[in-house]
Motif scaffolding. Structure first.
Motif, PDB file in Angstrom:
ATOM      1  N   LEU A 404      -0.964   1.108   7.509  1.00 42.58           N
ATOM      2  CA  LEU A 404       0.149   0.163   7.658  1.00 42.58           C
ATOM      3  C   LEU A 404       0.941   0.116   6.356  1.00 42.58           C
ATOM      4  CD1 LEU A 404       1.550  -1.964   9.485  1.00 42.58           C
ATOM      5  CD2 LEU A 404       0.135  -3.694   8.350  1.00 42.58           C
ATOM      6  N   ALA A 405       0.215   0.370   5.241  1.00 45.61           N
ATOM      7  CA  ALA A 405       0.819   0.308   3.903  1.00 45.61           C
ATOM      8  C   ALA A 405       1.555  -1.011   3.693  1.00 45.61           C
ATOM      9  CB  ALA A 405       1.739   1.508   3.651  1.00 45.61           C
ATOM     10  N   THR A 406       0.853  -2.085   3.967  1.00 42.00           N
ATOM     11  CA  THR A 406       1.465  -3.405   3.792  1.00 42.00           C
ATOM     12  C   THR A 406       1.326  -3.892   2.352  1.00 42.00           C
ATOM     13  OG1 THR A 406       1.456  -5.705   4.528  1.00 42.00           O
ATOM     14  CG2 THR A 406      -0.674  -4.620   4.446  1.00 42.00           C
ATOM     15  N   MET A 407       2.267  -4.682   1.921  1.00 41.01           N
ATOM     16  CA  MET A 407       2.110  -5.422   0.664  1.00 41.01           C
ATOM     17  C   MET A 407       1.273  -6.670   0.942  1.00 41.01           C
ATOM     18  SD  MET A 407       6.056  -5.181  -0.568  1.00 41.01           S
ATOM     19  CE  MET A 407       5.932  -6.159  -2.059  1.00 41.01           C
ATOM     20  N   GLY A 408       0.644  -7.194  -0.076  1.00 40.05           N
ATOM     21  CA  GLY A 408      -0.049  -8.480   0.038  1.00 40.05           C
ATOM     22  C   GLY A 408      -1.541  -8.399   0.249  1.00 40.05           C
ATOM     23  N   GLY A 431       1.273  -4.874  -7.628  1.00 37.16           N
ATOM     24  CA  GLY A 431       2.611  -4.989  -8.193  1.00 37.16           C
ATOM     25  C   GLY A 431       2.966  -6.469  -8.252  1.00 37.16           C
ATOM     26  N   ASP A 432       3.983  -6.806  -9.051  1.00 35.06           N
ATOM     27  CA  ASP A 432       4.390  -8.214  -9.112  1.00 35.06           C
ATOM     28  C   ASP A 432       4.908  -8.683  -7.751  1.00 35.06           C
ATOM     29  OD1 ASP A 432       6.599  -6.538  -9.387  1.00 35.06           O
ATOM     30  OD2 ASP A 432       7.297  -7.400 -11.268  1.00 35.06           O
ATOM     31  N   GLY A 433       5.489  -7.767  -6.965  1.00 32.16           N
ATOM     32  CA  GLY A 433       5.962  -8.126  -5.619  1.00 32.16           C
ATOM     33  C   GLY A 433       4.801  -8.396  -4.676  1.00 32.16           C
ATOM     34  N   MET A 436       2.625 -11.557  -5.408  1.00 33.82           N
ATOM     35  CA  MET A 436       3.219 -12.852  -5.044  1.00 33.82           C
ATOM     36  C   MET A 436       3.157 -13.105  -3.535  1.00 33.82           C
ATOM     37  SD  MET A 436       3.972 -14.602  -7.642  1.00 33.82           S
ATOM     38  CE  MET A 436       5.081 -15.861  -7.035  1.00 33.82           C
ATOM     39  N   MET A 437       2.895 -12.067  -2.742  1.00 32.86           N
ATOM     40  CA  MET A 437       2.836 -12.289  -1.294  1.00 32.86           C
ATOM     41  C   MET A 437       1.567 -13.009  -0.855  1.00 32.86           C
ATOM     42  SD  MET A 437       4.687  -9.232   0.682  1.00 32.86           S
ATOM     43  CE  MET A 437       6.389  -8.806   0.338  1.00 32.86           C
ATOM     44  N   ASN A 438       0.507 -12.960  -1.668  1.00 33.93           N
ATOM     45  CA  ASN A 438      -0.692 -13.742  -1.328  1.00 33.93           C
ATOM     46  C   ASN A 438      -1.338 -14.358  -2.565  1.00 33.93           C
ATOM     47  OD1 ASN A 438      -1.292 -13.990   1.498  1.00 33.93           O
ATOM     48  ND2 ASN A 438      -1.441 -11.771   1.562  1.00 33.93           N
ATOM     49  N   ASP A 527       6.283   0.564 -17.283  1.00 36.59           N
ATOM     50  CA  ASP A 527       7.540   1.307 -17.400  1.00 36.59           C
ATOM     51  C   ASP A 527       7.581   2.395 -16.324  1.00 36.59           C
ATOM     52  OD1 ASP A 527       9.695   2.895 -18.053  1.00 36.59           O
ATOM     53  OD2 ASP A 527       9.357   2.760 -20.217  1.00 36.59           O
ATOM     54  N   TYR A 528       8.443   2.197 -15.341  1.00 34.01           N
ATOM     55  CA  TYR A 528       8.543   3.156 -14.236  1.00 34.01           C
ATOM     56  C   TYR A 528       9.723   4.124 -14.420  1.00 34.01           C
ATOM     57  CZ  TYR A 528       5.254   0.516 -11.239  1.00 34.01           C
ATOM     58  OH  TYR A 528       4.147  -0.081 -10.682  1.00 34.01           O
ATOM     59  N   SER A 529      10.332   4.100 -15.619  1.00 30.88           N
ATOM     60  CA  SER A 529      11.586   4.842 -15.751  1.00 30.88           C
ATOM     61  C   SER A 529      11.403   6.351 -15.606  1.00 30.88           C
ATOM     62  CB  SER A 529      12.249   4.520 -17.095  1.00 30.88           C
ATOM     63  OG  SER A 529      11.366   4.852 -18.146  1.00 30.88           O
TER      64      SER A 529
HETATM   65  C1  LIG Z   1       4.912  -6.571   3.701  1.00 23.22           C
HETATM   66  C2  LIG Z   1       5.764  -5.445   3.193  1.00 23.22           C
HETATM   67  N1  LIG Z   1       7.064  -5.647   2.947  1.00 23.22           N
HETATM   68  C3  LIG Z   1       7.833  -4.633   2.475  1.00 23.22           C
HETATM   69  C4  LIG Z   1       7.295  -3.392   2.258  1.00 23.22           C
HETATM   70  C5  LIG Z   1       8.171  -2.247   1.735  1.00 23.22           C
HETATM   71  N2  LIG Z   1       7.759  -1.984   0.347  1.00 23.22           N
HETATM   72  C6  LIG Z   1       6.874  -1.023   0.038  1.00 23.22           C
HETATM   73  S1  LIG Z   1       6.514  -0.977  -1.570  1.00 23.22           S
HETATM   74  C7  LIG Z   1       7.609  -2.200  -1.914  1.00 23.22           C
HETATM   75  C8  LIG Z   1       7.819  -2.673  -3.308  1.00 23.22           C
HETATM   76  C9  LIG Z   1       6.566  -3.144  -3.945  1.00 23.22           C
HETATM   77  O1  LIG Z   1       6.870  -3.879  -5.110  1.00 23.22           O
HETATM   78  P1  LIG Z   1       5.738  -4.283  -6.094  1.00 23.22           P
HETATM   79  O2  LIG Z   1       4.618  -4.923  -5.361  1.00 23.22           O
HETATM   80  O3  LIG Z   1       6.317  -5.053  -7.213  1.00 23.22           O
HETATM   81  O4  LIG Z   1       5.183  -2.881  -6.601  1.00 23.22           O
HETATM   82  P2  LIG Z   1       5.959  -1.830  -7.542  1.00 23.22           P
HETATM   83  O5  LIG Z   1       6.363  -0.689  -6.681  1.00 23.22           O
HETATM   84  O6  LIG Z   1       7.123  -2.540  -8.169  1.00 23.22           O
HETATM   85  O7  LIG Z   1       4.943  -1.452  -8.561  1.00 23.22           O
HETATM   86  C10 LIG Z   1       8.232  -2.656  -0.744  1.00 23.22           C
HETATM   87  C11 LIG Z   1       9.259  -3.733  -0.708  1.00 23.22           C
HETATM   88  C12 LIG Z   1       5.915  -3.222   2.557  1.00 23.22           C
HETATM   89  N3  LIG Z   1       5.287  -2.049   2.420  1.00 23.22           N
HETATM   90  N4  LIG Z   1       5.179  -4.259   3.005  1.00 23.22           N
END
Ligand SMILES: Cc1ncc(C[n+]2csc(CCOP(=O)(O)OP(=O)(O)O)c2C)c(N)n1
Ligand SMILES: [Mg+2]
Length: 546
Positions: A404-408, A431-433, A436-438, A527-529
């Motif tokens: 599924l490759a879900t975030m969180g 990741g910071d994204g 924060m989801m959980n 740094d992801y640059s």
């Molecule tokens: C629930 C969910 N929403 C959106 C996505 C699409 N998506 C995949 S990776 C990603 C960015 C992840 O950001 P972060 O967790 O900060 O990791 P980074 O790549 O910045 O290290 C997104 C939005 C996903 N896979 N799962």
């Protein structure tokens, strides 16, 4: 017996140890029955996290992890976790509540059709309409969740059914063995492997079963055929083995794909098309033997010529019995590719720059994790770096989701791993994204007095999507955000927060956290640059030259 007591008895009969979730008023009978049972309730702060924890428990133990929610909004919060378990082949069982079904005075308040909602996300979804059907329904849910290919199952237990009385017995598990492959398919596979010049083994998620790990290690040792892994096949066989070529974190143009393109036969053990493709099959390319519990789902990028269908461990064992090293096999090009892969993996492993480079970060995490230590990854661009660069020693030590490759899921799955393995080092890498989801589950972890390390990679952005955006030559837009102060955020939960200030800080900081009790949260700027340059261009150009 009261129906909710019978339900809990049926769970106990299945060997359930934990129920993860958030009860609502429609679950109160069941909750009360749980109070008197041997099963522990793990109360979470979001149903999605409870679902991720249950699924990961299932992934680690092979027994369905159980989660609980109320009707309507509680049940809809379980949806992503259901999909996670179903696509990731993790045995998981969801129980949701419902208003009384015989008579109710609440109109349609909070009512949505949860059974229909769960249908595309589960192997089994049913409403229980009578207390007497509990034993068969529960047994059926566990049978389907745990049977190959494992996945999600769901039962809805309405309030009035939970409180009624029943007069039936529970149904125990039957003794059942999985069917084994038909002899002619084994014969055909043996012949093909013998006749190939450059056979190569692919290890995917379905090979991640205890007996299969042992059989596969023997198969590789006896035949000397090199192997590579998919992201979810990591650790099934020790990736430090000299016959390990690399991980197919990307689908094409990596160094490893040079070896794959050179192969004339791929022996695919346990990979199916639900996982992101480790390569794309071509009609004039290598042939594939598909070894799995069930036949291959045909796809434009995957159409194996021969299938060995049945218990994977048994199939691999029978192949091992029948095969010896062949003089006609030539692996020299594979090993040449391996040299390039190993050299590339070392590049950047000691990079002193800060914010930290992903290669350095992965190398340092590997140094603090013992062979049986478990890392759980959320979803972000670092997942590719970990899959490619972090060599796993043992099964289930790199828990990532490439289905599924879900975030969180990073933090909840680390918490489940901690519960299953109280004595190992466990680290969530998010990741910071994704964190924060959980992130609210920090409270659960603190309340349960877990020893846990959470490493947050902070780029103040949805970095993975930025990377893709750059690769598509679009302008940087719409993917940056701010973050809370993670050190203070951790402290507000009663966890311990740290901030990495230089690349040299990270390793001793992680070591210190693992040696100290409590929930530790490390904020590490990354740094992801260079991602675009290295992953999209450099490895493509350099691998072409091999
Ligand atoms: C629930 C969910 N929403 C959106 C996505 C699409 N998506 C995949 S990776 C990603 C960015 C992840 O950001 P972060 O967790 O900060 O990791 P980074 O790549 O910045 O290290 C997104 C939005 C996903 N896979 N799962
Ligand atoms: Mg990010």
């Amino acid at each position: 017996m009261k129906a909710s007591d019978l339900f809990v008895k049926a769970l106990e009969e299945e060997g359930v140890e934990y129920v993860f979730g958030i009860p609502g008023e429609e679950n109160l009978d069941l909750l009360n029955s749980l109070r008197d049972s041997t099963i522990k309730l793990i109360l979470t702060r979001h149903e999605q996290a409870a679902g991720f924890m249950a699924a990961t428990y299932g992934r680690l133990t092979g027994k369905a992890g159980v989660c609980l929610s109320t009707l309507g909004p509680g049940a809809t919060n379980l949806v992503t976790a259901a999909a996670y378990a179903q696509l990731g082949a993790m045995p998981m069982f969801m129980i949701t509540g419902q208003k009384p079904i015989k008579s109710s005075k609440q109109g349609h308040f909070q009512i949505v059709d949860i059974i229909d909602m769960m249908r595309p996300l589960t192997k089994y979804t049913q409403q229980i309409v009578s207390g007497n059907s509990i034993p068969s329904r529960v047994r059926e849910a566990f049978r389907l969740a745990e049977e190959e290919r494992p996945g999600a199952a769901h039962l809805e237990l309405p309030e009035d059914i939970a409180s009624e009385s029943t007069n039936v017995d529970i149904i125990p598990k039957s003794l059942a063995r999985r069917p084994t492959a038909e002899v002619k398919s084994i014969n055909r596979a043996v012949e093909m492997i013998k006749q190939a010049k450059h056979p190569l083994i692919l290890i995917g998620a379905g090979a991640n079963r205890k007996t299969t790990c042992k059989m596969l290690t023997l198969f590789i040792q006896k035949t000397g055929i090199p192997f590579f892994t998919t992201q979810m096949g990591k650790g099934v066989v020790d990736e430090h083995d000299p016959l390990f070529l690399g991980n197919a974190a990307l689908s094409d143009f990596d160094f490893l794909h040079r070896a794959i393109d050179n192969a004339d036969l791929l022996v695919n053990v346990g990979h199916d098309v639900v996982e992101k493709p480790p390569f794309f099959m071509k009609h004039d390319g290598f042939k594939v033997i598909h070894i799995n519990f069930s036949s291959a789902v045909v796809d434009p990028v995957y159409f194996p010529q021969v299938e060995v269908i049945g218990d994977i461990a048994n199939s691999v064992w029978r192949l091992t019995e029948r095969l010896q090293k062949q003089d006609s096999w030539d692996f020299s090009y594979f090993f040449k590719v391996k040299e390039h892969i190993e050299a590339h993996l070392l590049e950047g492993a000691d990079d002193p720059r800060f914010p930290i480079y992903p290669q350095r970060l992965v190398a340092d995490v590997r140094k603090v994790m013992p062979a049986n230590g478990i890392i759980t990854l959320d979803n972000g661009v670092y997942k590719i770096w970990f899959a490619r660069n972090y060599k796993a020693n043992q099964p289930n030590t790199v828990l990532l989701d490439n289905a599924l490759a879900t975030m969180g899921a990073g933090l909840p799955s680390a918490m489940a791993a901690r519960i299953v393995y109280p004595d190992r080092r466990v680290m969530a890498i998010c990741g910071d994204g994704g964190f924060m989801m959980n992130s609210q589950e920090l409270e659960t972890a603190v309340r349960l007095k877990m020893n846990l390390v959470v490493l947050i990679l902070r780029d103040d952005a949805y970095g993975m999507i930025k990377w893709k955006q750059a690769a598509m030559k679009f302008q940087n837009f719409g993917l940056d955000y701010g973050n809370p102060d993670f050190v203070k955020y951790a402290a507000s939960y009663g966890a311990l927060g740290y901030r990495v200030e230089s690349a040299a800080d990270l390793l001793p900081m992680m070591e210190g956290c693992h040696n100290t009790a409590g929930v530790h949260v490390i904020d590490c700027q990354v740094d992801y640059s260079d991602n675009d340059r290295i992953l999209n261009r450099e490895i493509k150009e350099r691998s072409r030259e091999i």
